[in-house]
Design a protein around this motif. Structure first.
Motif, PDB file in Angstrom:
ATOM      1  N   SER A  58     -67.690   4.996 -17.562  1.00  4.87           N
ATOM      2  CA  SER A  58     -67.592   6.114 -17.043  1.00  4.87           C
ATOM      3  C   SER A  58     -68.321   6.202 -15.707  1.00  4.87           C
ATOM      4  N   GLN A  59     -69.835   5.752 -15.390  1.00  5.25           N
ATOM      5  CA  GLN A  59     -69.869   5.595 -13.908  1.00  5.25           C
ATOM      6  C   GLN A  59     -70.446   4.333 -12.949  1.00  5.25           C
ATOM      7  N   VAL A  60     -70.281   4.492 -12.183  1.00  2.80           N
ATOM      8  CA  VAL A  60     -70.700   2.936 -10.747  1.00  2.80           C
ATOM      9  C   VAL A  60     -71.526   3.404  -9.957  1.00  2.80           C
ATOM     10  N   MET A  61     -72.527   2.570  -9.914  1.00  2.43           N
ATOM     11  CA  MET A  61     -73.677   3.160  -8.624  1.00  2.43           C
ATOM     12  C   MET A  61     -74.036   4.669  -9.426  1.00  2.43           C
ATOM     13  N   GLY A  62     -74.251   4.727 -10.430  1.00  2.07           N
ATOM     14  CA  GLY A  62     -74.641   6.033 -10.640  1.00  2.07           C
ATOM     15  C   GLY A  62     -73.875   7.488 -10.627  1.00  2.07           C
ATOM     16  N   LEU A  63     -73.042   7.480 -10.106  1.00  7.18           N
ATOM     17  CA  LEU A  63     -71.728   8.197  -9.820  1.00  7.18           C
ATOM     18  C   LEU A  63     -70.241   8.078 -10.492  1.00  7.18           C
ATOM     19  N   PRO A  64     -69.887   9.031 -10.827  1.00  8.50           N
ATOM     20  CA  PRO A  64     -68.701   9.654 -12.018  1.00  8.50           C
ATOM     21  C   PRO A  64     -67.501   8.319 -11.486  1.00  8.50           C
ATOM     22  N   VAL A  65     -67.015   7.906 -12.737  1.00  5.83           N
ATOM     23  CA  VAL A  65     -65.813   7.540 -12.677  1.00  5.83           C
ATOM     24  C   VAL A  65     -64.380   8.816 -12.998  1.00  5.83           C
ATOM     25  N   ARG A  66     -63.316   9.289 -12.123  1.00  8.80           N
ATOM     26  CA  ARG A  66     -62.227   9.903 -12.580  1.00  8.80           C
ATOM     27  C   ARG A  66     -61.030   9.610 -12.512  1.00  8.80           C
ATOM     28  N   LEU A  67     -60.236  10.124 -13.013  1.00 14.45           N
ATOM     29  CA  LEU A  67     -58.636   9.552 -12.475  1.00 14.45           C
ATOM     30  C   LEU A  67     -58.631  10.031 -11.104  1.00 14.45           C
ATOM     31  N   PRO A  68     -57.619  10.034 -10.540  1.00 10.89           N
ATOM     32  CA  PRO A  68     -56.624  10.346  -9.297  1.00 10.89           C
ATOM     33  C   PRO A  68     -56.686  12.630  -8.771  1.00 10.89           C
ATOM     34  N   ALA A  69     -56.297  12.398  -9.875  1.00  6.37           N
ATOM     35  CA  ALA A  69     -56.403  14.029 -10.091  1.00  6.37           C
ATOM     36  C   ALA A  69     -57.162  14.438  -9.922  1.00  6.37           C
ATOM     37  N   ALA A  70     -58.683  13.939 -10.248  1.00  6.74           N
ATOM     38  CA  ALA A  70     -59.618  14.370  -9.676  1.00  6.74           C
ATOM     39  C   ALA A  70     -59.594  15.315  -8.397  1.00  6.74           C
ATOM     40  N   VAL A  71     -58.869  14.489  -7.385  1.00  4.22           N
ATOM     41  CA  VAL A  71     -58.579  14.647  -5.794  1.00  4.22           C
ATOM     42  C   VAL A  71     -57.321  15.551  -5.420  1.00  4.22           C
ATOM     43  N   LEU A  72     -56.538  15.111  -6.493  1.00  3.80           N
ATOM     44  CA  LEU A  72     -54.008  15.024  -5.927  1.00  3.80           C
ATOM     45  C   LEU A  72     -54.905  16.592  -6.184  1.00  3.80           C
ATOM     46  N   ASP A  73     -55.180  16.911  -7.346  1.00  9.04           N
ATOM     47  CA  ASP A  73     -55.492  18.468  -8.190  1.00  9.04           C
ATOM     48  C   ASP A  73     -56.005  19.135  -7.492  1.00  9.04           C
ATOM     49  N   ALA A  74     -57.059  19.216  -6.630  1.00 10.49           N
ATOM     50  CA  ALA A  74     -58.224  19.843  -6.454  1.00 10.49           C
ATOM     51  C   ALA A  74     -57.559  21.108  -5.545  1.00 10.49           C
ATOM     52  N   ALA A  75     -57.944  22.569  -5.886  1.00  5.66           N
ATOM     53  CA  ALA A  75     -57.423  23.860  -5.576  1.00  5.66           C
ATOM     54  C   ALA A  75     -58.420  24.670  -4.928  1.00  5.66           C
ATOM     55  N   PRO A  76     -57.956  25.712  -3.917  1.00  7.23           N
ATOM     56  CA  PRO A  76     -58.940  26.479  -3.354  1.00  7.23           C
ATOM     57  C   PRO A  76     -59.445  27.493  -5.013  1.00  7.23           C
ATOM     58  N   PRO A  77     -60.627  27.834  -4.594  1.00  6.04           N
ATOM     59  CA  PRO A  77     -61.210  27.475  -3.595  1.00  6.04           C
ATOM     60  C   PRO A  77     -62.142  26.287  -3.283  1.00  6.04           C
ATOM     61  N   GLN A  78     -62.414  25.962  -4.472  1.00  5.01           N
ATOM     62  CA  GLN A  78     -63.303  24.486  -4.194  1.00  5.01           C
ATOM     63  C   GLN A  78     -62.395  23.525  -3.083  1.00  5.01           C
ATOM     64  N   PRO A  79     -63.504  23.338  -1.707  1.00  5.86           N
ATOM     65  CA  PRO A  79     -63.318  22.781  -0.127  1.00  5.86           C
ATOM     66  C   PRO A  79     -62.086  20.977  -0.749  1.00  5.86           C
ATOM     67  N   ARG A  80     -61.223  20.679   0.219  1.00  7.21           N
ATOM     68  CA  ARG A  80     -60.625  19.811  -0.456  1.00  7.21           C
ATOM     69  C   ARG A  80     -61.027  18.231  -0.281  1.00  7.21           C
TER      70      ARG A  80
END
Length: 422
Positions: free
Chosen positions: A56-78
């Protein structure tokens, strides 16, 4: 200033305003992450098609499915994405562009930030004679036996970092068994001191000092297997199942005690004899020990024998026996590779340095003939090495049959790769 250095400054500015994710939580992703962190660039995490079966973590950072970036929508920054994958860079770029991401503005590929990778085969011997490996049919020849001294490794790594300052990971194997090197812990520790994460691969059949090796903190350990019980020893010829399974449990225990963040991947070769119950038993064992199971269709490697087959020569007897057991036949694998012959050769991005410091034309070929571009890596510049490699006759013969896409084609047939089989 290198192209990578030109890219780094924009990435640094982007990081101040937008989340940065690395697509690929394997060896390449960790290496890129290490380099960016050394440059003071904050990362949001990793995305990976196989996130559900990874830590679930690599180098202390979360590991997510691609939807974490592909589905990001405003008001979140791309999000801004750095692709860190050898075999799947083009496919990942296609997915990002299909989601509206623009190259250079919203993502960059691995090859631009890190145009050269390195493999240092620190050991020139192996204790097994696996059916699909060229060592099964060849007596060790000149340049195929020996160990790289620690002092030589230090000189090699120092030169790598002088010529390729964005290298953050290193593969310490190709045709040899790295745990046979008595100074493997010191080699890994020196690389760590220089900010480089090490990947090793092992058949776990040697009675090595695994406690010292794990304590040295390799970042990534690949363990190969191809069947359960007696079936294991069919393709892992000269392997010993009880010794392997004892070492596997020992290494899993040592990781928990000494280096919990080390990635351990059980690279499971799918042959006709290793499907079904054998695969399920390994699935259960990996779940019990907290290992990542990566099943992949077995294939013949090195490309010496495969190219010979394409050019009309017979396969050596061990390779012929392995071919009869393949889940995806050699002819089907070659057909899939040929369909991709128009694509670039990923392997040309990797400089393979042998234990005696000679440099191979291609890491996927075992024999020395027509496959050496420099007798001593330390005496030749990276520019000279790459110039020689890019005009080699071996590449012309190989690419004629699409063999430069042979390994990638089999990798794309693997379960959980996120890419459909051809």
């Amino acid at each position: 200033m290198t192209d990578a250095a030109h890219i780094l400054e924009p990435v640094r500015r982007i990081a101040a305003e937008r989340p940065i994710w690395i697509w690929g939580a394997g060896n390449q992703g960790r290496g890129i992450g290490s380099v960016l962190r050394k440059q003071g660039i904050e990362l949001s995490g990793f995305v990976d098609q196989a996130a559900e079966r990874l830590a679930s973590q690599v180098m202390g950072l979360p590991v997510r499915l691609p939807a974490a970036v592909l589905d990001a929508a405003p008001p979140q920054p791309r999000p801004f994405v750095i692709i860190a994958s050898w075999f799947f860079e083009a496919e990942i770029a296609d997915r990002l562009q299909a989601a509206g991401f623009v190259e250079s503005e919203d993502f960059i590929g691995y090859a631009r930030l890190k145009p050269v990778d390195y493999s240092v085969d620190i050991v020139g011997v192996c204790n097994l004679k696996c059916l699909a490996c060229p060592r099964a049919s060849r007596a060790p020849g000149p340049g195929k036996q020996g160990l790289m001294p620690l002092a030589t490794f230090r000189a090699v790594l120092d030169k790598i970092l002088t010529e390729s300052p964005f290298v953050g990971n290193l593969q310490l194997y190709q045709w040899g068994e790295p745990v046979l090197h008595p100074q493997l812990p010191e080699i890994i520790e020196y690389a760590r001191e220089r900010g480089v994460l090490c990947a090793i691969s092992s058949n776990l059949n040697a009675d090595a000092d695994y406690a010292r090796i794990v304590a040295a903190r390799p970042e990534w350990l690949r363990i190969s297997a191809s069947g359960w019980g007696d079936d294991y020893e069919i393709a892992h010829t000269r392997g010993h199942w009880p010794r392997f399974i004892a070492h596997l449990r020992e290494v899993a225990r040592l990781r928990r005690a000494l280096h919990p963040s080390m990635k351990i991947e059980l690279y499971y070769h799918l042959y006709r004899h290793s499907l079904g119950e054998g695969l399920e038993r390994f699935r259960e064992l990996c779940e019990e020990l907290g290992l990542e199971l990566r099943p992949i269709p077995a294939y013949l490697i090195s490309l010496d024998d495969v190219l010979g087959y394409c050019e009309g020569r017979s396969l050596p007897e061990p390779a012929r026996q392995a071919a009869e057991r393949l889940v995806v036949s050699l002819d089907d694998g070659l057909a899939a590779a040929y369909q991709q012959r128009h694509l670039a050769c990923d392997v040309l991005r990797c400089v393979n340095i042998n234990w005696d410091t000679s440099v191979s034309q291609c890491m996927l070929y075992y024999d020395s003939a027509d496959n050496s571009v420099a007798p001593n890596y330390l005496d030749v510049s990276l520019e000279q090495i790459q110039a020689r490699r890019h005009r080699a006759e071996l590449c012309r013969r190989c690419s004629r049959f699409g063999l430069h896409r042979y390994c990638a084609s089999y990798a794309q047939m693997a379960p959980n790769s996120g890419v459909s089989a051809p």
